[in-house]
Design an enzyme around this catalytic site. Structure first.
Site, PDB file in Angstrom:
ATOM      1  N   LEU A 127      30.777  11.349  16.540  1.00 17.19           N
ATOM      2  CA  LEU A 127      29.475  11.898  16.159  1.00 17.19           C
ATOM      3  C   LEU A 127      28.814  12.609  17.340  1.00 17.19           C
ATOM      4  CD1 LEU A 127      28.224   8.814  14.132  1.00 17.19           C
ATOM      5  CD2 LEU A 127      29.013  10.988  13.213  1.00 17.19           C
ATOM      6  N   LYS A 170      38.762   5.102  27.967  1.00 10.08           N
ATOM      7  CA  LYS A 170      37.635   4.588  28.771  1.00 10.08           C
ATOM      8  C   LYS A 170      38.075   3.857  30.049  1.00 10.08           C
ATOM      9  CE  LYS A 170      33.811   4.242  25.538  1.00 10.08           C
ATOM     10  NZ  LYS A 170      32.752   3.373  25.029  1.00 10.08           N
ATOM     11  N   ASP A 204      26.636   3.279  28.161  1.00 10.88           N
ATOM     12  CA  ASP A 204      26.534   2.362  27.006  1.00 10.88           C
ATOM     13  C   ASP A 204      25.558   1.221  27.292  1.00 10.88           C
ATOM     14  OD1 ASP A 204      28.237   3.636  25.231  1.00 10.88           O
ATOM     15  OD2 ASP A 204      30.013   2.568  25.925  1.00 10.88           O
ATOM     16  N   ASN A 254      34.742  -9.864  21.928  1.00  7.88           N
ATOM     17  CA  ASN A 254      35.000  -9.716  23.362  1.00  7.88           C
ATOM     18  C   ASN A 254      35.876  -8.488  23.630  1.00  7.88           C
ATOM     19  OD1 ASN A 254      36.723 -12.094  22.107  1.00  7.88           O
ATOM     20  ND2 ASN A 254      38.004 -11.042  23.588  1.00  7.88           N
ATOM     21  N   TYR A 302      26.632   1.177  12.880  1.00  5.46           N
ATOM     22  CA  TYR A 302      25.518   1.973  12.325  1.00  5.46           C
ATOM     23  C   TYR A 302      25.735   2.420  10.881  1.00  5.46           C
ATOM     24  CZ  TYR A 302      28.545   5.028  15.027  1.00  5.46           C
ATOM     25  OH  TYR A 302      29.642   5.608  15.604  1.00  5.46           O
ATOM     26  N   GLY A 353      23.095  -0.079  15.219  1.00  4.00           N
ATOM     27  CA  GLY A 353      23.742   0.584  16.348  1.00  4.00           C
ATOM     28  C   GLY A 353      23.383   2.044  16.567  1.00  4.00           C
TER      29      GLY A 353
HETATM   30  P1  NAP Z   1      37.293  -3.472  20.273  1.00  2.59           P
HETATM   31  O1  NAP Z   1      37.485  -3.213  21.725  1.00  2.59           O
HETATM   32  O2  NAP Z   1      38.444  -3.339  19.350  1.00  2.59           O
HETATM   33  O3  NAP Z   1      36.704  -4.989  20.154  1.00  2.59           O
HETATM   34  C1  NAP Z   1      36.447  -5.586  18.917  1.00  2.59           C
HETATM   35  C2  NAP Z   1      36.216  -7.086  19.112  1.00  2.59           C
HETATM   36  O4  NAP Z   1      35.906  -7.638  17.832  1.00  2.59           O
HETATM   37  C3  NAP Z   1      37.415  -7.836  19.643  1.00  2.59           C
HETATM   38  O5  NAP Z   1      36.991  -8.885  20.476  1.00  2.59           O
HETATM   39  C4  NAP Z   1      38.023  -8.397  18.357  1.00  2.59           C
HETATM   40  O6  NAP Z   1      38.743  -9.589  18.538  1.00  2.59           O
HETATM   41  C5  NAP Z   1      36.768  -8.718  17.587  1.00  2.59           C
HETATM   42  N1  NAP Z   1      37.060  -8.855  16.162  1.00  2.59           N
HETATM   43  C6  NAP Z   1      37.660  -7.958  15.340  1.00  2.59           C
HETATM   44  N2  NAP Z   1      37.752  -8.439  14.100  1.00  2.59           N
HETATM   45  C7  NAP Z   1      37.209  -9.675  14.118  1.00  2.59           C
HETATM   46  C8  NAP Z   1      37.023 -10.686  13.135  1.00  2.59           C
HETATM   47  N3  NAP Z   1      37.424 -10.518  11.866  1.00  2.59           N
HETATM   48  N4  NAP Z   1      36.415 -11.839  13.515  1.00  2.59           N
HETATM   49  C9  NAP Z   1      36.017 -12.023  14.797  1.00  2.59           C
HETATM   50  N5  NAP Z   1      36.175 -11.104  15.774  1.00  2.59           N
HETATM   51  C10 NAP Z   1      36.771  -9.950  15.431  1.00  2.59           C
HETATM   52  O7  NAP Z   1      36.147  -2.544  19.680  1.00  2.59           O
HETATM   53  P2  NAP Z   1      34.834  -2.010  20.444  1.00  2.59           P
HETATM   54  O8  NAP Z   1      35.118  -0.713  21.071  1.00  2.59           O
HETATM   55  O9  NAP Z   1      34.331  -3.121  21.273  1.00  2.59           O
HETATM   56  O10 NAP Z   1      33.862  -1.713  19.202  1.00  2.59           O
HETATM   57  C11 NAP Z   1      33.376  -2.765  18.419  1.00  2.59           C
HETATM   58  C12 NAP Z   1      32.332  -2.265  17.430  1.00  2.59           C
HETATM   59  O11 NAP Z   1      31.190  -1.772  18.119  1.00  2.59           O
HETATM   60  C13 NAP Z   1      32.813  -1.132  16.517  1.00  2.59           C
HETATM   61  O12 NAP Z   1      32.290  -1.344  15.245  1.00  2.59           O
HETATM   62  C14 NAP Z   1      32.183   0.099  17.152  1.00  2.59           C
HETATM   63  O13 NAP Z   1      31.943   1.114  16.196  1.00  2.59           O
HETATM   64  C15 NAP Z   1      30.874  -0.477  17.655  1.00  2.59           C
HETATM   65  N6  NAP Z   1      30.315   0.287  18.787  1.00  2.59           N
HETATM   66  C16 NAP Z   1      29.093   0.873  18.618  1.00  2.59           C
HETATM   67  C17 NAP Z   1      28.527   1.568  19.680  1.00  2.59           C
HETATM   68  C18 NAP Z   1      27.180   2.206  19.501  1.00  2.59           C
HETATM   69  O14 NAP Z   1      26.827   3.058  20.302  1.00  2.59           O
HETATM   70  N7  NAP Z   1      26.421   1.816  18.525  1.00  2.59           N
HETATM   71  C19 NAP Z   1      29.206   1.689  20.906  1.00  2.59           C
HETATM   72  C20 NAP Z   1      30.461   1.064  21.032  1.00  2.59           C
HETATM   73  C21 NAP Z   1      31.011   0.373  19.962  1.00  2.59           C
HETATM   74  P3  NAP Z   1      40.297  -9.594  18.965  1.00  2.59           P
HETATM   75  O15 NAP Z   1      40.280  -9.233  20.411  1.00  2.59           O
HETATM   76  O16 NAP Z   1      40.726 -10.972  18.695  1.00  2.59           O
HETATM   77  O17 NAP Z   1      40.961  -8.561  18.097  1.00  2.59           O
END
Ligand code: NAP
Length: 299
Positions: free
Chosen positions: A31, A81, A117, A143, A242, A263
């Protein structure tokens, strides 16, 4: 001026247009071009912000190419990243502490990386819910990458306790270890998912950094209704997702009397912070950035 598909004004590209952009793989769903081009058009300056799909094996050559064509700066998203770190000449202390860069700027013959961020995450907490955080406890679900910025943000706000909860114990251990040499190493604790019933009743700030509940899985929530009932009245529930608006997580929290934050503002504010760096300006048109995203997402 021209119009794009969202009926936003976009700047005409000229022979002097300066180049900004975002690198990722895939990048089609980013976006960032929408909100940055809306801001650039509002400012009426001769810049353009483009999406660059760059496969991991092409990262180094792409960045060398950016230097050759005089790119001013760029955003960095998944999967680059961390991978971008060795290609930078300077890394800000916050990006070093988190171990991830989301904003890169050309400086002299090199590239400077930082991470906005953290600023993006903190912004709605500081502006809307000003309070003394020093007696408050945060519970962070997940995490992954985003959780790193959230931990750093909670440390910056000065929360008394920060608890990170993960479902995979070995990944949780890796997460813990990855902070060993950082200034944030002793500022938070990690917990397995089954410790949540004990943690939720203590949470003043509950943050979802997992993708659970993100469109199209709109009926999912990282916490069940039964678990959410334990959230104290007046707590802040913050979902990094979001779309949809609200997520089921925020809907359940709201029913429980929580203050909710989605978000979108984090996305807007991390972008605004990046644009300030690239343009070396104190003020950028944040409202245009926010509105362009809302229009684009149909919110
Ligand atoms: P990521 O690195 O893949 O991390 C996701 C985390 O969620 C991991 O710890 C994963 O666990 C955990 N998880 C996934 N499915 C789960 C479940 N069913 N139950 C419990 N834990 C679960 O992703 P990310 O980059 O951190 O992004 C995460 C979210 O934040 C996304 O939805 C993204 O769109 C959002 N985000 C928003 C912004 C913003 O500006 N608003 C910025 C960044 C990210 P495992 O390690 O065990 O797989």
């Amino acid at each position: 001026m021209m119009h794009n598909q969202d009926n936003n004004y976009i700047q005409q590209i000229t022979g002097k247009s300066k180049l900004l952009g975002v690198i990722g793989h895939p990048i089609e769903h980013s976006l960032s071009p929408v909100m940055h081009n809306a801001a650039l058009a509002k400012l009426g300056i001769d810049y353009v912000y483009l999406p660059f799909p760059i496969a991991p094996e092409n990262l180094e050559i792409a960045i060398a190419g950016f230097a050759a064509i005089g790119v001013i700066g760029f955003s960095v998203t998944i999967p680059h990243k961390q991978a971008i770190l060795p290609l930078l000449t300077e890394i800000s202390p916050i990006a070093q502490a988190i171990g991830a860069v989301n904003t890169v700027t050309r400086q002299g013959d090199g590239w400077v990386g930082t991470n906005t961020d953290v600023e993006g995450f903190i912004a709605p907490l500081q502006t809307t819910y000003q309070q003394d955080w020093s007696q408050k406890k945060a519970v962070i679900l997940g995490n992954g990458g985003a959780a790193r910025a959230v931990v750093a943000g909670c440390v910056q706000l000065g929360l008394a306790e920060i608890h990170v909860v993960g479902r995979n114990v070995s990944k949780l251990k890796e997460f813990r270890q990855s902070w060993e040499n950082s200034i944030f190493a002793d500022k938070f604790q990690v917990h397995a998912w089954d410790e949540l019933p004990k943690l939720i009743p203590q949470a003043h700030l509950l943050v979802n950094t997992t993708p659970v509940g993100m469109y199209p899985h709109v009926d999912e929530s990282p916490l069940s209704a039964e678990e959410m009932v334990k959230l104290p009245l007046g707590a802040i529930a913050y979902d990094l997702i979001y779309i949809p608006k609200p997520t089921k997580f925020l809907h359940l929290a709201e029913k429980q009397g929580a203050i909710t934050i989605d978000g979108l503002e984090m996305l807007v504010q991390q972008g605004a912070a990046a644009l300030k760096i690239w343009l070396q300006r104190e003020n950028v048109p944040v409202e245009e950035m926010r509105q362009s995203l809302k229009n684009h997402l149909g919110l």
